[in-house]
Write an enzyme that holds these catalytic residues in place. Structure first.
Site, PDB file in Angstrom:
ATOM      1  N   ASN A 121       0.715  -1.270   0.085  1.00 46.92           N
ATOM      2  CA  ASN A 121      -0.043   0.111   0.075  1.00 46.92           C
ATOM      3  C   ASN A 121       0.659   1.187  -0.268  1.00 46.92           C
ATOM      4  O   ASN A 121       2.015   1.287   0.546  1.00 46.92           O
ATOM      5  CB  ASN A 121      -1.014   0.030   1.300  1.00 46.92           C
ATOM      6  CG  ASN A 121      -2.224  -1.038   1.055  1.00 46.92           C
ATOM      7  OD1 ASN A 121      -2.952  -0.700  -0.004  1.00 46.92           O
ATOM      8  ND2 ASN A 121      -2.508  -1.626   2.204  1.00 46.92           N
ATOM      9  N   ALA A 151     -15.037  -8.091  -2.657  1.00 46.33           N
ATOM     10  CA  ALA A 151     -15.370  -9.475  -1.763  1.00 46.33           C
ATOM     11  C   ALA A 151     -16.379  -9.128  -0.553  1.00 46.33           C
ATOM     12  O   ALA A 151     -17.196  -9.708  -0.353  1.00 46.33           O
ATOM     13  CB  ALA A 151     -14.179 -10.018  -1.546  1.00 46.33           C
ATOM     14  N   HIS A 176      -8.190   2.058  -3.859  1.00 49.17           N
ATOM     15  CA  HIS A 176      -8.291   1.252  -2.532  1.00 49.17           C
ATOM     16  C   HIS A 176      -8.030   2.230  -1.433  1.00 49.17           C
ATOM     17  O   HIS A 176      -6.900   2.124  -0.902  1.00 49.17           O
ATOM     18  CB  HIS A 176      -7.185  -0.051  -2.647  1.00 49.17           C
ATOM     19  CG  HIS A 176      -7.155  -0.728  -1.379  1.00 49.17           C
ATOM     20  ND1 HIS A 176      -8.311  -1.183  -0.858  1.00 49.17           N
ATOM     21  CD2 HIS A 176      -6.184  -0.847  -0.599  1.00 49.17           C
ATOM     22  CE1 HIS A 176      -7.904  -1.962   0.394  1.00 49.17           C
ATOM     23  NE2 HIS A 176      -6.881  -1.693   0.520  1.00 49.17           N
TER      24      HIS A 176
END
EC number: 1.1.1.27
Length: 315
Positions: A121, A151, A176
């Protein structure tokens, strides 16, 4: 089919969770671990070898050097460092870009020609930096993107509708991070749009958008507040990406892909639906978004690009 070799760079909780999931699914016959701490890599390799004794198929797990990557089929990169007290996010991003650039050059020098999956990240930015530094093709550099967010969304919808998550088509797109968004206009169950399915089956669809935001936007914080980190979910999600590529399924999944005009943008790595197959990302799918979703997507692109450009100036 030739034996598959998977290398992991960064033997932290996320990397080890992926490797454990991959092992139990029988995705490869050989696994290699690279870590900045060789003893840590060795210790994990020994532990995984012990676990492999209980599997119904033979595998090997060992510590790798970068030179061992030449004939690997996949590299999964989770390496990076956490934020230090008092450090700005921009300083952290700039330092992690430096780290991924060093890794990319070592990977390229090894002669590696397989598929790279980036999980470190901030993943959208780190994936872009890796691709730029390595020169590898867009098809073969895949970010984890919003795969875990998606998900979580599919699980929440399935729970509400009392069906399997496999029956749900739904996507979290964009960064994200905080600017990700649910593509509500594309949620389907068994081929029916969510509202139509709700009417057919009698399930409550009132306030569903507001209720579905919570598991997507807050789930990670709920986990981190209780156990300090998330790793099993993302480990399993990355194993699913690798599995689809190995099996050449041509399934559509969310992943971090480099845009080359899709959705009207260029050069940004971001979470979008893609077709996964033997070549990696075989196609980016441009789903129809309503005006509100298009605005959210554009905002997410702008945020990712600004952070990347600002971080580059800080290096």
């Amino acid at each position: 089919m030739k034996p598959i070799k998977i290398a992991l760079i960064g033997a932290g909780n996320v990397g080890n969770s992926f490797l454990y999931a991959a092992m139990n699914q029988g995705l490869a016959s050989e696994y290699g671990i690279i870590d900045i701490n060789p003893d840590f890599a060795d210790g994990n390799a020994f532990d995984f070898e012990d676990a492999s004794a209980s599997l119904p198929f033979p595998i090997s797990v060992s510590r790798y050097e970068y030179k061992d990557l030449k004939d690997a089929d996949f590299i999964v990169i989770t390496a990076g460092r956490p934020q230090k007290p008092g450090e700005t996010r921009l300083e952290l991003v700039a330092d992690n870009i430096r780290i991924i650039r060093e890794i990319a050059l070592k990977v390229k020098e090894s002669g590696f020609s397989g598929i790279s999956i980036i999980v470190a990240n901030p993943v959208d930015i780190i994936t872009r930096a890796y691709r730029d530094a390595s020169g590898f093709s867009d098809q073969k550099v895949i970010g984890s993107g919003t795969v875990l967010d998606t998900a979580r969304l599919q699980f929440a919808i399935a729970k509400r509708a009392k069906v399997s998550p496999n029956s749900v088509q739904a996507y979290v797109m964009g960064e994200h991070g905080d600017s990700s968004f649910v593509a509500y206009s594309n949620i389907k169950i068994a081929g029916e749009y969510f509202c139509a399915y709700s009417k057919l089956t009698g399930i409550d669809s009132s306030n569903y958008e507001k209720e579905l935001e919570y598991p997507v936007s807050r789930r990670a914080y709920e986990i981190i507040n209780r156990k300090r980190a998330t790793f099993y979910g993302i480990g399993a999600a990355i194993a699913k990406i690798v599995s689809n590529i190995i099996k050449d399924t041509k399934n559509i999944m969310i992943a971090g892909a480099n845009l080359r005009g899709e959705y009207g943008f260029h050069g940004v790595n971001i979470g979008v639906p893609v077709v996964l197959g033997a070549n990696g990302i075989e196609k980016i799918i441009e789903i129809s978004l309503n005006d509100k979703e298009k605005e959210k997507f554009a905002k997410s692109v702008a945020i990712i690009d600004k952070i990347y450009q600002d971080a580059i100036k800080n290096i």
